[in-house]
Write a protein that holds these residues in place. Structure first.
Motif, PDB file in Angstrom:
ATOM      1  N   LYS A   1       0.815  -1.220   0.000  1.00 55.77           N
ATOM      2  CA  LYS A   1       0.000   0.000   0.000  1.00 55.77           C
ATOM      3  C   LYS A   1       0.849   1.272   0.000  1.00 55.77           C
ATOM      4  CE  LYS A   1      -3.931   0.282   2.195  1.00 55.77           C
ATOM      5  NZ  LYS A   1      -4.948   0.256   3.260  1.00 55.77           N
TER       6      LYS A   1
ATOM      7  N   SER B   1       2.368   1.803  -3.618  1.00 53.87           N
ATOM      8  CA  SER B   1       1.117   2.548  -3.901  1.00 53.87           C
ATOM      9  C   SER B   1       0.158   1.763  -4.783  1.00 53.87           C
ATOM     10  CB  SER B   1       1.443   3.896  -4.553  1.00 53.87           C
ATOM     11  OG  SER B   1       2.237   4.667  -3.709  1.00 53.87           O
ATOM     12  N   LEU B   2       0.026   0.479  -4.480  1.00 50.36           N
ATOM     13  CA  LEU B   2      -0.903  -0.363  -5.239  1.00 50.36           C
ATOM     14  C   LEU B   2      -2.270  -0.348  -4.560  1.00 50.36           C
ATOM     15  CD1 LEU B   2       1.419  -3.386  -6.032  1.00 50.36           C
ATOM     16  CD2 LEU B   2       0.693  -1.573  -7.581  1.00 50.36           C
ATOM     17  N   PRO B   3      -3.348  -0.450  -5.347  1.00 51.41           N
ATOM     18  CA  PRO B   3      -4.705  -0.403  -4.779  1.00 51.41           C
ATOM     19  C   PRO B   3      -5.097  -1.727  -4.133  1.00 51.41           C
ATOM     20  CG  PRO B   3      -4.809  -0.647  -7.140  1.00 51.41           C
ATOM     21  CD  PRO B   3      -3.360  -0.489  -6.798  1.00 51.41           C
TER      22      PRO B   3
ATOM     23  N   ASP C   1      -7.193  -4.085  -1.740  1.00 49.35           N
ATOM     24  CA  ASP C   1      -8.548  -4.109  -1.200  1.00 49.35           C
ATOM     25  C   ASP C   1      -8.755  -5.455  -0.515  1.00 49.35           C
ATOM     26  OD1 ASP C   1     -10.996  -3.096  -0.599  1.00 49.35           O
ATOM     27  OD2 ASP C   1     -11.808  -3.225  -2.626  1.00 49.35           O
TER      28      ASP C   1
ATOM     29  N   LEU D   1      -5.651  -7.153  -5.347  1.00 47.79           N
ATOM     30  CA  LEU D   1      -5.351  -5.884  -5.971  1.00 47.79           C
ATOM     31  C   LEU D   1      -6.505  -5.559  -6.910  1.00 47.79           C
ATOM     32  CD1 LEU D   1      -1.580  -6.323  -6.789  1.00 47.79           C
ATOM     33  CD2 LEU D   1      -2.589  -4.976  -4.975  1.00 47.79           C
ATOM     34  N   ARG D   2      -7.139  -4.434  -6.674  1.00 44.55           N
ATOM     35  CA  ARG D   2      -8.264  -4.057  -7.527  1.00 44.55           C
ATOM     36  C   ARG D   2      -7.723  -3.311  -8.740  1.00 44.55           C
ATOM     37  NH1 ARG D   2      -8.778  -0.373  -3.165  1.00 44.55           N
ATOM     38  NH2 ARG D   2      -8.474   1.755  -3.851  1.00 44.55           N
ATOM     39  N   GLU D   3      -8.537  -3.256  -9.763  1.00 40.92           N
ATOM     40  CA  GLU D   3      -8.140  -2.570 -10.987  1.00 40.92           C
ATOM     41  C   GLU D   3      -8.112  -1.079 -10.739  1.00 40.92           C
ATOM     42  OE1 GLU D   3      -7.215  -4.102 -13.791  1.00 40.92           O
ATOM     43  OE2 GLU D   3      -7.478  -6.006 -12.727  1.00 40.92           O
ATOM     44  N   ARG D   4      -7.102  -0.435 -11.276  1.00 39.94           N
ATOM     45  CA  ARG D   4      -7.009   1.028 -11.124  1.00 39.94           C
ATOM     46  C   ARG D   4      -8.012   1.673 -12.057  1.00 39.94           C
ATOM     47  NH1 ARG D   4      -1.032   3.062  -9.826  1.00 39.94           N
ATOM     48  NH2 ARG D   4      -0.466   1.393  -8.450  1.00 39.94           N
ATOM     49  N   SER D   5      -8.680   2.725 -11.573  1.00 36.29           N
ATOM     50  CA  SER D   5      -9.650   3.390 -12.425  1.00 36.29           C
ATOM     51  C   SER D   5      -9.116   4.695 -12.952  1.00 36.29           C
ATOM     52  CB  SER D   5     -10.933   3.705 -11.715  1.00 36.29           C
ATOM     53  OG  SER D   5     -11.016   3.295 -10.412  1.00 36.29           O
TER      54      SER D   5
END
Length: 114
Positions: free
Chosen positions: A89, A93-95, A97, A110-114
């Motif tokens: 995190k 800096s990865l999303p 969740d 890891l969720r998809e970056r929007s």
């Protein structure tokens, strides 16, 4: 509680000598392959690093539980959670969740970056 007392010992003065003493050097042994391998750290681009193993498991569709990540790396559960919060995190800096299904174990992904 008993107090510790220190005793100072006077050192004897060395007699003045015109020639300085020369130290002898011990022979140096060649390093064994085992000790060299132990000192070498894996590079950042190693495909089999524990960081890459965790990230691959987190990228799966259903993610991974702390127990699965601990088993894959050999780390303890608190170390896995620290890696997730500190490295994944904050440093990368990865999303990251998580989801906890009804009556199930929390899963991280890891969720998809929007």
């Amino acid at each position: 509680m008993a107090r510790k007392t220190s005793v100072k010992i006077a050192r004897k003065k060395q007699p003045d000598s015109p020639a300085k003493k020369v130290r002898t050097v011990k022979s140096i042994k060649p390093a064994s392959a085992k000790s060299v391998a132990k000192k070498q750290k894996p590079g950042k681009d190693d495909a089999g690093s524990k960081k890459d193993i965790i990230l691959d498991l987190l990228r799966r569709k259903d993610g991974a539980s702390v127990a699965e990540l601990a088993a894959a790396t050999g780390w303890q559960k608190h170390s896995v959670r620290g890696f997730l919060s500190g490295t994944v995190k904050k440093k990368l800096s990865l999303p990251l969740d998580s989801d906890r299904p009804e009556g199930g174990e929390r899963r991280y992904f890891l969720r998809e970056r929007s």
